[in-house]
Scaffold this active site. Structure first.
Site, PDB file in Angstrom:
ATOM      1  N   LYS A   1     -10.273  -0.799  10.609  1.00 48.04           N
ATOM      2  CA  LYS A   1     -10.485  -1.947   9.711  1.00 48.04           C
ATOM      3  C   LYS A   1     -10.870  -3.184  10.516  1.00 48.04           C
ATOM      4  O   LYS A   1     -11.006  -4.267   9.973  1.00 48.04           O
ATOM      5  CB  LYS A   1      -9.213  -2.237   8.911  1.00 48.04           C
ATOM      6  CG  LYS A   1      -8.840  -1.125   7.920  1.00 48.04           C
ATOM      7  CD  LYS A   1      -7.625  -1.522   7.121  1.00 48.04           C
ATOM      8  CE  LYS A   1      -6.939  -0.361   6.425  1.00 48.04           C
ATOM      9  NZ  LYS A   1      -7.663   0.165   5.290  1.00 48.04           N
TER      10      LYS A   1
ATOM     11  N   CYS B   1      -4.744   2.248  -3.769  1.00 43.96           N
ATOM     12  CA  CYS B   1      -3.517   2.846  -3.199  1.00 43.96           C
ATOM     13  C   CYS B   1      -2.308   1.946  -3.447  1.00 43.96           C
ATOM     14  O   CYS B   1      -1.435   1.802  -2.570  1.00 43.96           O
ATOM     15  CB  CYS B   1      -3.649   3.118  -1.705  1.00 43.96           C
ATOM     16  SG  CYS B   1      -4.898   4.324  -1.304  1.00 43.96           S
TER      17      CYS B   1
ATOM     18  N   HIS C   1       0.877  -1.175   0.000  1.00 43.24           N
ATOM     19  CA  HIS C   1       0.000   0.000   0.000  1.00 43.24           C
ATOM     20  C   HIS C   1       0.919   1.231   0.000  1.00 43.24           C
ATOM     21  O   HIS C   1       2.008   1.192   0.579  1.00 43.24           O
ATOM     22  CB  HIS C   1      -0.833  -0.050   1.286  1.00 43.24           C
ATOM     23  CG  HIS C   1      -1.920   0.951   1.383  1.00 43.24           C
ATOM     24  ND1 HIS C   1      -1.695   2.263   1.719  1.00 43.24           N
ATOM     25  CD2 HIS C   1      -3.260   0.844   1.215  1.00 43.24           C
ATOM     26  CE1 HIS C   1      -2.850   2.915   1.755  1.00 43.24           C
ATOM     27  NE2 HIS C   1      -3.812   2.076   1.444  1.00 43.24           N
TER      28      HIS C   1
ATOM     29  N   GLN D   1      -4.071  -5.483   6.982  1.00 46.75           N
ATOM     30  CA  GLN D   1      -5.021  -6.456   6.431  1.00 46.75           C
ATOM     31  C   GLN D   1      -4.929  -7.826   7.108  1.00 46.75           C
ATOM     32  O   GLN D   1      -5.676  -8.729   6.745  1.00 46.75           O
ATOM     33  CB  GLN D   1      -4.822  -6.617   4.912  1.00 46.75           C
ATOM     34  CG  GLN D   1      -5.050  -5.355   4.115  1.00 46.75           C
ATOM     35  CD  GLN D   1      -6.476  -4.806   4.232  1.00 46.75           C
ATOM     36  OE1 GLN D   1      -7.401  -5.508   4.626  1.00 46.75           O
ATOM     37  NE2 GLN D   1      -6.653  -3.541   3.905  1.00 46.75           N
TER      38      GLN D   1
ATOM     39  N   ASP E   1       3.434  -4.485   8.102  1.00 44.88           N
ATOM     40  CA  ASP E   1       2.192  -3.739   7.949  1.00 44.88           C
ATOM     41  C   ASP E   1       1.052  -4.749   8.074  1.00 44.88           C
ATOM     42  O   ASP E   1       0.781  -5.521   7.152  1.00 44.88           O
ATOM     43  CB  ASP E   1       2.204  -3.056   6.562  1.00 44.88           C
ATOM     44  CG  ASP E   1       0.859  -2.434   6.214  1.00 44.88           C
ATOM     45  OD1 ASP E   1      -0.115  -2.621   6.962  1.00 44.88           O
ATOM     46  OD2 ASP E   1       0.792  -1.756   5.164  1.00 44.88           O
TER      47      ASP E   1
HETATM   48  C1  LIG Z   1      -2.018  -3.025   3.635  1.00 38.17           C
HETATM   49  C2  LIG Z   1      -2.409  -1.627   4.042  1.00 38.17           C
HETATM   50  N1  LIG Z   1      -1.498  -0.841   4.609  1.00 38.17           N
HETATM   51  C3  LIG Z   1      -1.788   0.400   5.015  1.00 38.17           C
HETATM   52  C4  LIG Z   1      -3.048   0.911   4.854  1.00 38.17           C
HETATM   53  C5  LIG Z   1      -3.332   2.296   5.317  1.00 38.17           C
HETATM   54  O1  LIG Z   1      -4.260   2.257   6.366  1.00 38.17           O
HETATM   55  P1  LIG Z   1      -4.827   3.598   6.981  1.00 38.17           P
HETATM   56  O2  LIG Z   1      -5.559   4.282   5.886  1.00 38.17           O
HETATM   57  O3  LIG Z   1      -5.708   3.140   8.092  1.00 38.17           O
HETATM   58  O4  LIG Z   1      -3.664   4.375   7.452  1.00 38.17           O
HETATM   59  C6  LIG Z   1      -4.038   0.141   4.253  1.00 38.17           C
HETATM   60  C7  LIG Z   1      -5.381   0.680   4.017  1.00 38.17           C
HETATM   61  O5  LIG Z   1      -6.136   0.198   3.202  1.00 38.17           O
HETATM   62  C8  LIG Z   1      -3.703  -1.177   3.845  1.00 38.17           C
HETATM   63  O6  LIG Z   1      -4.607  -1.961   3.275  1.00 38.17           O
END
Ligand SMILES: Cc1ncc(COP(=O)(O)O)c(C=O)c1O
Length: 391
Positions: A211, A349, A109, A188, A185
């Site tokens: 989430k 993203c 992301h 998910q 990270d």
């Molecule tokens: C794998 C991953 N990392 C980071 C993020 C960013 O999350 P946030 O928007 O809550 O900061 C997302 C959001 O969809 C994501 O799916």
């Protein structure tokens, strides 16, 4: 899981398949936030009156609940705005030296890519590993890329586009050989699988409360060692201050300057309890069953191209596909109009991944959660059949 649906009023009117963006929120979480606002609203970690004592205790409890949720009986659990903030705190808070390098992947992301790319301005090298079309990466690619100059490897636990689960434990072992830190990270993964940071062996684990049934504006940074400097300085995070200098507090307080999102974090603690009661093994199994049904149904349809790993591989319930000849936004729009089915369309993203896969318009993404049902999957498949029939 179906008896949980009564806690999510929105599922009576719509089919919500956009859980990877943000999940729905159950009534007990809303009630916990309302209770703070109505009955004991006060700032935390300041003063001694009865309201601040209750608020401070519950805010503290949320840290403990979140830490327990990811098996973190040691280390520091900091409450943040979201995953993005958590990752940026590490990128900005580590002391970088010229010649250091970061290894990451094109699966990430943007929130787990841009903070590292920006370090190039400070003389840090960034290596981006390319995944196979199903989102998998060979461990040998990490073995080749990581060396003694690699300060940090930053990878997703699970892809928000393809659903692929990465072998984080094995990557942690490679990092260990070189004294390299590992940031995972977990945006998910934590909402959908049992996670244990000790078992993974990572140094930082970042995820989002919104989430996983929590309020928006909530996220988490867990650190094995408190080895980064805080992003912000100010009230609530000091031991002592003079006009010349200051001494930072220890623990999570060091990283939480200013008044936090108190209601949200109390709600986050309640969300964690809710998930624990549902049981993360059961959540995982439920989503596996739905994923199997969806992938099977999609595979039997003409004109549909599925991306990501097969159902029998390690994957989460995030499924990307396209209908030949249609833009993903068009498909997503029709699903909403025709059957009140909410999906995400576009690049998610993840522009570098979409470019790597030759998908400039992105994909349609269905992402599942504990309140989704087989009937909802059936409705989605019927509606897609109808759309493809009209082509
Ligand atoms: C794998 C991953 N990392 C980071 C993020 C960013 O999350 P946030 O928007 O809550 O900061 C997302 C959001 O969809 C994501 O799916």
């Amino acid at each position: 899981m179906t008896d949980l649906r009564k806690d999510f009023p929105l599922v009576d009117d719509i089919v919500y398949f956009d859980n990877a963006a943000t999940s729905l929120i159950p009534e007990p979480v809303i009630n916990a936030m309302n209770e703070f606002e109505r009955r004991y609203r006060a700032n935390v970690g300041r003063g001694v009156h009865r309201l601040t004592s209750i608020a401070s205790q519950r805010y503290f409890n949320s840290h403990q609940k979140v830490a327990r949720f990811i098996g973190a009986d040691a280390g520091t659990t900091v409450l943040t705005k979201n995953t993005t903030e958590a990752i940026n705190m590490v990128a900005c808070g580590l002391k970088w030296n010229k010649g250091d390098s970061v290894v990451t992947t094109a699966l990430e992301h943007h929130s787990n890519l841009l903070p590292w790319l920006r370090l190039r301005e400070r003389g840090v090298g960034v290596k981006v590993l390319m995944p196979h079309p199903d989102g998998t990466l060979d461990l040998s690619a990490f073995e080749l890329a990581v060396n003694d100059n690699t300060r940090l490897v930053a990878i997703s636990h699970a892809s928000n586009v393809l659903g692929t689960i990465l072998p984080v434990k094995e990557i942690a072992a490679i990092c260990n050989e070189h004294g390299t830190r590992l940031l995972v990270d977990g945006a998910q993964s934590a909402p959908h699988l049992p996670v244990n940071v000790k078992d993974i062996g990572c140094d930082y684990f970042c995820f989002s409360g919104h989430k996983m049934l929590g309020p928006t504006g909530t996220g988490i940074l867990w650190m094995k060692d408190s080895d980064i400097s805080p992003l912000l300085v100010g009230g609530g995070m000091i031991e002592s201050v003079s006009t010349e200098d200051y001494t930072l507090a220890g623990g999570y307080q060091r990283y939480e300057a200013g008044t936090p999102h108190i209601a949200g974090m109390i709600g986050l603690g309640r969300a964690v309890e809710y998930l624990e009661k549902a049981g993360m093994d059961s959540v995982r199994e439920h989503e596996r069953r739905l994923t199997r049904k969806l992938l099977g149904g999609l595979a039997s349809m003409e004109n549909i191209r599925i991306y990501g790993p097969a159902e029998n591989m390690e994957r989460i319930g995030v499924i990307s596909f396209n209908i030949e000849g249609m833009h993903p936004h068009e498909v997503s729009h029709i699903l909403d109009e025709a059957a009140a089915i909410m999906t995400r369309s576009g690049e998610h993203c993840c522009q570098p991944l979409m470019r790597h896969m030759g998908l400039p318009g992105g994909t349609v993404r269905v992402s599942l959660y504990l309140y989704n049902t087989e009937e909802e999957i059936g409705l989605l498949l019927e509606t897609l059949e109808e759309i493809t029939r009209r082509l």
